[in-house]
Design a protein around this motif. Sequence first.
Motif, short mmCIF file in Angstrom:
data_model
loop_
_atom_site.label_atom_id
_atom_site.label_comp_id
_atom_site.label_asym_id
_atom_site.label_seq_id
_atom_site.Cartn_x
_atom_site.Cartn_y
_atom_site.Cartn_z
N ASN A 36 0.85 -1.19 0.00
CA ASN A 36 0.00 0.00 0.00
C ASN A 36 0.88 1.24 0.00
OD1 ASN A 36 0.76 0.54 2.77
ND2 ASN A 36 -0.75 -1.00 3.40
N ILE A 37 0.28 2.39 -0.07
CA ILE A 37 1.04 3.62 -0.24
C ILE A 37 1.91 3.92 0.98
CG2 ILE A 37 -0.79 5.15 0.63
CD1 ILE A 37 1.56 5.87 -2.35
N ASP A 38 1.44 3.62 2.18
CA ASP A 38 2.24 3.87 3.37
C ASP A 38 3.46 2.97 3.41
OD1 ASP A 38 0.53 5.84 4.22
OD2 ASP A 38 -0.61 4.55 5.58
N ASP A 39 3.26 1.71 3.09
CA ASP A 39 4.38 0.77 3.05
C ASP A 39 5.39 1.18 1.98
OD1 ASP A 39 5.76 -1.64 3.72
OD2 ASP A 39 4.91 -2.60 1.96
N TYR A 40 4.87 1.59 0.85
CA TYR A 40 5.74 2.05 -0.25
C TYR A 40 6.55 3.27 0.18
CZ TYR A 40 6.93 4.53 -4.56
OH TYR A 40 7.59 5.22 -5.54
N LEU A 41 5.90 4.23 0.82
CA LEU A 41 6.60 5.46 1.20
C LEU A 41 7.65 5.21 2.28
CD1 LEU A 41 3.72 8.09 1.19
CD2 LEU A 41 5.73 8.05 -0.30
N SER A 42 7.49 4.16 3.06
CA SER A 42 8.50 3.86 4.09
C SER A 42 9.87 3.60 3.45
CB SER A 42 8.07 2.66 4.93
OG SER A 42 8.12 1.46 4.19
N VAL A 43 9.87 3.13 2.21
CA VAL A 43 11.12 2.94 1.48
C VAL A 43 11.42 4.14 0.59
CG1 VAL A 43 12.33 1.51 -0.23
CG2 VAL A 43 10.92 0.43 1.52
N ARG A 44 10.40 4.65 -0.07
CA ARG A 44 10.58 5.74 -1.03
C ARG A 44 11.16 6.98 -0.37
NH1 ARG A 44 11.64 8.69 -4.89
NH2 ARG A 44 10.22 9.18 -6.61
N ARG A 45 10.76 7.25 0.86
CA ARG A 45 11.28 8.42 1.57
C ARG A 45 12.80 8.36 1.71
NH1 ARG A 45 6.67 7.42 5.51
NH2 ARG A 45 5.05 8.92 4.93
N LEU A 46 13.33 7.16 1.82
CA LEU A 46 14.77 6.99 1.95
C LEU A 46 15.43 6.89 0.59
CD1 LEU A 46 14.93 4.37 4.86
CD2 LEU A 46 14.87 6.86 5.02
N ALA A 47 14.90 6.02 -0.27
CA ALA A 47 15.56 5.71 -1.54
C ALA A 47 15.55 6.86 -2.53
CB ALA A 47 14.91 4.47 -2.17
N GLY A 48 14.67 7.84 -2.34
CA GLY A 48 14.61 8.97 -3.26
C GLY A 48 15.75 9.95 -3.11
N GLY A 49 16.51 9.86 -2.02
CA GLY A 49 17.63 10.78 -1.82
C GLY A 49 17.21 12.20 -1.51
N ILE A 50 15.95 12.39 -1.13
CA ILE A 50 15.43 13.74 -0.91
C ILE A 50 15.93 14.31 0.41
CG2 ILE A 50 13.34 15.15 -0.79
CD1 ILE A 50 11.96 12.76 -2.31
N LYS A 51 16.00 13.47 1.43
CA LYS A 51 16.45 13.95 2.75
C LYS A 51 17.88 14.49 2.69
CE LYS A 51 15.90 14.62 7.18
NZ LYS A 51 17.05 14.15 7.91
N PRO A 52 18.85 13.77 2.13
CA PRO A 52 20.19 14.38 2.04
C PRO A 52 20.21 15.62 1.15
CG PRO A 52 20.14 12.25 0.92
CD PRO A 52 18.88 12.35 1.71
N ALA A 53 19.33 15.67 0.16
CA ALA A 53 19.25 16.89 -0.66
C ALA A 53 18.79 18.08 0.19
CB ALA A 53 18.30 16.68 -1.83
N TYR A 54 17.94 17.82 1.18
CA TYR A 54 17.49 18.89 2.08
C TYR A 54 18.64 19.43 2.92
CZ TYR A 54 12.56 17.88 1.08
OH TYR A 54 11.34 17.72 0.49
N ASP A 55 19.66 18.62 3.14
CA ASP A 55 20.82 19.11 3.88
C ASP A 55 21.54 20.20 3.11
OD1 ASP A 55 20.32 17.37 5.98
OD2 ASP A 55 21.57 15.78 5.13
N MET A 56 21.35 20.25 1.79
CA MET A 56 21.93 21.34 1.00
C MET A 56 21.24 22.67 1.30
SD MET A 56 24.43 19.95 -0.72
CE MET A 56 24.66 18.98 0.80
N ILE A 57 19.97 22.63 1.70
CA ILE A 57 19.29 23.86 2.14
C ILE A 57 20.01 24.44 3.35
CG2 ILE A 57 17.11 24.86 2.95
CD1 ILE A 57 15.66 22.46 1.74
#
Length: 395
Positions: free
Chosen positions: A232-253
Amino acid sequence: MERFEGLGALMLDGSIENILELQQSIKNVKLNKPDVVYFDTGDPIKGPSALVTDMDTKFQLSLDTMEFKLPDLHKSWPLPRIMSPWYEDVSSASADWVDSFSLFSPSHTKKFRQINVGLLASLTSPHHTKELFRAACDFTNILFAVDEITDVLGPEEVRGIAEIALDALRNPHKPRPEGEHCIGELHREFWCKTLSASSDTAARRLIKSYEEYMMGVIVEAEDRNHTTIRKNIDDYLSVRRLAGGIKPAYDMILLPLEIPDEILLDRRIVDLEFMSIDMVAVANDVLSFNVEQARGEIHNAIIVVQNQYKCSVQEAMDYINEWYQKRANDFLNAMTDLPECHDIKVRDQLKQYVFGLGNWVTGSYEWSFSSMRYFDADGDKAKQTGTVSLLPPRK
């Protein structure tokens, strides 16, 4: 509590708890042994499959239409598109720097440059100085290069890339071993240059964020290896939030910002980060769906919804649009409730960071139509009409 005028109250659903649990479980993962991952319990667990929940292992995408309508995800989104004044000066130099490592074949390099990673960096780091914009541009190029490389690798090969990249970030002044994959020198050179200009806040957070990103990429490779689709979408996002590389990109902010950990780790800020990551990731899934389904990829929110509800492409698009609008509303309301800061400078920088999270939502969405990655030269038409012709499966 710090508040921005004109915005309502915070509303959150329970799905954020999934990522907290996942991040807690992998925070002490050791990547130096290719066949065993150690979790907080100290028990050896074979590979990242321990993170994979029950899901359908076989799925035939229903191509029940020749075209579909993209939802207008940002119809009511208020944060405007902003470009860095350094885009023209810096983006080509950053792309040339990545090219110098010969990561790809000449034909692949040409396609990689057409992605126009510098435009994404420009739209998501519009207020950085020229020096810091170059760092953000280089790092965004690195994230896309890692994505290109690992997308075709198995879990153990991805684990090897992760070990090299993380060792280079942890030891930026140590020469890389002869014969090592050049991804190591790419990371080392970037971090060695960036550390001198980075705030302590960004430097503290980046390696931890990158560790979590690499673990997400390994889990994604495991899913891909077994042709598994999240349930389901929640299960999917539990991985997508990490694998997308968005969090380390936020460290550039955070490169020019000094914000204490107790502020950044406040639940209200963590929630804002999660909601922003969700919007960036899911909007990307919507806009990349056509090319990804043609390639037979399975890590996409539209495909997850189709598989869960056995519905058409258009029904999945409409479902995700409704989900996205609620998430966007939650984020805008949450911007009204920030941790109290007695230091005026910290308070102002915290607001910069929060608006930076929102700006990433805008910038990534706008870039997706302007880049050649998802729509070739038809991005403007797709944005204006919303009509997309379904691509046939690639052989």
